[in-house]
Design a protein around this motif. Structure first.
Motif, PDB file in Angstrom:
ATOM      1  N   SER A  17       2.680  -4.880  16.388  1.00 37.47           N
ATOM      2  CA  SER A  17       1.679  -5.845  15.928  1.00 37.47           C
ATOM      3  C   SER A  17       0.524  -5.114  15.258  1.00 37.47           C
ATOM      4  CB  SER A  17       1.183  -6.702  17.089  1.00 37.47           C
ATOM      5  OG  SER A  17       0.661  -5.914  18.118  1.00 37.47           O
ATOM      6  N   VAL A  18       0.322  -5.406  13.974  1.00 34.40           N
ATOM      7  CA  VAL A  18      -0.669  -4.709  13.153  1.00 34.40           C
ATOM      8  C   VAL A  18      -1.585  -5.742  12.502  1.00 34.40           C
ATOM      9  CG1 VAL A  18      -1.027  -3.212  11.149  1.00 34.40           C
ATOM     10  CG2 VAL A  18       0.934  -2.829  12.664  1.00 34.40           C
ATOM     11  N   VAL A  20      -4.624  -5.955   9.650  1.00 35.08           N
ATOM     12  CA  VAL A  20      -5.358  -5.279   8.587  1.00 35.08           C
ATOM     13  C   VAL A  20      -6.666  -6.031   8.360  1.00 35.08           C
ATOM     14  CG1 VAL A  20      -5.313  -4.481   6.197  1.00 35.08           C
ATOM     15  CG2 VAL A  20      -3.184  -4.606   7.511  1.00 35.08           C
ATOM     16  N   THR A  42       4.125  -4.670   3.732  1.00 26.18           N
ATOM     17  CA  THR A  42       4.221  -4.645   5.202  1.00 26.18           C
ATOM     18  C   THR A  42       4.319  -6.086   5.698  1.00 26.18           C
ATOM     19  OG1 THR A  42       2.690  -2.756   5.088  1.00 26.18           O
ATOM     20  CG2 THR A  42       3.215  -3.599   7.273  1.00 26.18           C
ATOM     21  N   ALA A  45       2.808  -7.348   9.076  1.00 27.22           N
ATOM     22  CA  ALA A  45       1.373  -7.223   9.349  1.00 27.22           C
ATOM     23  C   ALA A  45       0.674  -8.574   9.225  1.00 27.22           C
ATOM     24  CB  ALA A  45       0.742  -6.227   8.389  1.00 27.22           C
ATOM     25  N   HIS A  46      -0.448  -8.689   9.923  1.00 27.68           N
ATOM     26  CA  HIS A  46      -1.361  -9.813   9.757  1.00 27.68           C
ATOM     27  C   HIS A  46      -2.611  -9.315   9.056  1.00 27.68           C
ATOM     28  CE1 HIS A  46       0.429 -12.376  13.280  1.00 27.68           C
ATOM     29  NE2 HIS A  46       1.305 -12.095  12.331  1.00 27.68           N
ATOM     30  N   ARG A  71       0.065 -15.634   8.207  1.00 27.78           N
ATOM     31  CA  ARG A  71      -0.274 -14.257   8.533  1.00 27.78           C
ATOM     32  C   ARG A  71      -1.707 -13.903   8.150  1.00 27.78           C
ATOM     33  NH1 ARG A  71       4.519 -11.422   5.317  1.00 27.78           N
ATOM     34  NH2 ARG A  71       3.919 -13.141   3.909  1.00 27.78           N
ATOM     35  N   TYR A  99      -3.143  -7.241  19.294  1.00 30.47           N
ATOM     36  CA  TYR A  99      -2.729  -6.281  18.271  1.00 30.47           C
ATOM     37  C   TYR A  99      -2.712  -4.860  18.826  1.00 30.47           C
ATOM     38  CZ  TYR A  99      -3.225 -10.108  15.005  1.00 30.47           C
ATOM     39  OH  TYR A  99      -3.077 -11.317  14.372  1.00 30.47           O
ATOM     40  N   LEU A 120       1.276   4.017   8.916  1.00 24.32           N
ATOM     41  CA  LEU A 120       1.688   3.461  10.206  1.00 24.32           C
ATOM     42  C   LEU A 120       2.764   4.304  10.878  1.00 24.32           C
ATOM     43  CD1 LEU A 120       1.771  -0.339   9.296  1.00 24.32           C
ATOM     44  CD2 LEU A 120       0.171   0.783  10.878  1.00 24.32           C
ATOM     45  N   VAL A 179      -6.062   3.843  10.113  1.00 21.99           N
ATOM     46  CA  VAL A 179      -5.391   3.063  11.151  1.00 21.99           C
ATOM     47  C   VAL A 179      -5.849   3.570  12.512  1.00 21.99           C
ATOM     48  CG1 VAL A 179      -3.175   2.263  12.053  1.00 21.99           C
ATOM     49  CG2 VAL A 179      -3.355   2.910   9.638  1.00 21.99           C
TER      50      VAL A 179
END
Length: 264
Positions: A17-18, A20, A42, A45-46, A71, A99, A120, A179
């Motif tokens: 779970s990522v 941005v 990606t 990703a959210h 998202r 996340y 990532l 990140v």
């Protein structure tokens, strides 16, 4: 402290779970293409757009993106309070959810969304992987494109000064493409971060190193924005110079005090 470069070995797995976090202020022409490229690069990703009441309608564009894609979420703030405050708000929003990794990315297209999977990959749960990954302009393979010479001169000088003053082995400590593992943001006392502007990046990286987290620099190509204007100002530069100097003096003072105590 462990500071490594990407070519020294990649980590095991990309977090499940990522989020941005993309702060915006008057980025109406940039935010849609950046978000679309990001979600193409990606898909899992959210995205959280943190808009500081942009008068040009950036928030409305972001709302339209959010309405079309689950998202994407928009966090509306009523006034321009600085890059640091926008990121802290985004980080706190992420930490209130589940996340595993949180990403900083500029809205102006200078950070290529296509590079995110590579960043990532350096993050993982095993002991050899990174806790913080910096998209670095100043390690082998990194570069800047279309930047005026004086901007690059200022950036490189700021990084050398911070590296010497703070005693950290990070080549691009002002990098804004990065990140964090969740555990880092939980440990660095976000409520105590007063830095605004680009000094925020130095502050967070230094806190992560001081807390014993592993930092890795991954080479990226930084491309100067095509639309809109830079948020860099004399006030931002002054804040960074003053704060880094203060931190450096405190660090040196602590070292001297430790030596004096050790001689008793």
């Amino acid at each position: 402290m462990a500071i490594r470069r990407a070519h020294e070995g990649a980590a095991a797995a990309v977090p499940d779970s990522v989020l941005v976090v993309i702060p915006t202020y008057n980025e109406r022409d940039n935010i849609e293409p950046v978000v679309r490229r990001l979600l193409d690069a990606t898909p899992a990703a959210h995205v959280l757009v943190v808009d500081d009441g942009s008068p040009d309608g950036t928030g409305a564009v972001a709302d339209r993106l959010a309405a079309a894609d689950e998202r994407v979420t928009v966090l509306h703030r009523t006034a321009k309070a600085g890059l640091g405050a926008a990121y802290v708000a985004g980080f706190e929003w992420a930490l209130s959810r589940s996340y595993e990794a949180v990403v900083e990315m500029d809205a102006d297209g200078s950070h290529a969304p296509e590079d995110l999977p590579r960043l990532l990959e350096m993050l993982g749960p095993d002991g050899a992987s990174a806790d913080v990954v910096l998209g670095s302009r100043y390690v082998p393979g990194g570069q800047t494109v279309n930047w005026p010479w004086y901007r690059e001169f200022l950036s490189r000088g700021a990084n050398v000064y911070a590296k010497l003053a703070l005693g950290v082995g990070i080549h691009d400590i002002t990098a804004g493409y990065r990140v964090y593992r969740r555990e880092v943001l939980e440990a660095v006392e976000l409520h105590d971060v007063a830095s605004q502007g680009y000094c925020f990046q130095v502050d967070l990286a230094w806190r992560a190193v001081a807390a014993g987290f592993r930092v890795v620099e991954v080479p990226i190509t930084f491309v100067e924005r095509e639309n809109g204007s830079s948020k860099m100002s004399g006030e931002v530069v002054r804040e960074a110079l003053v704060r880094v100097t203060q931190w450096g003096v405190q660090r040196r003072g602590g070292q001297v005090w430790g030596l004096l105590r050790g001689r008793r």
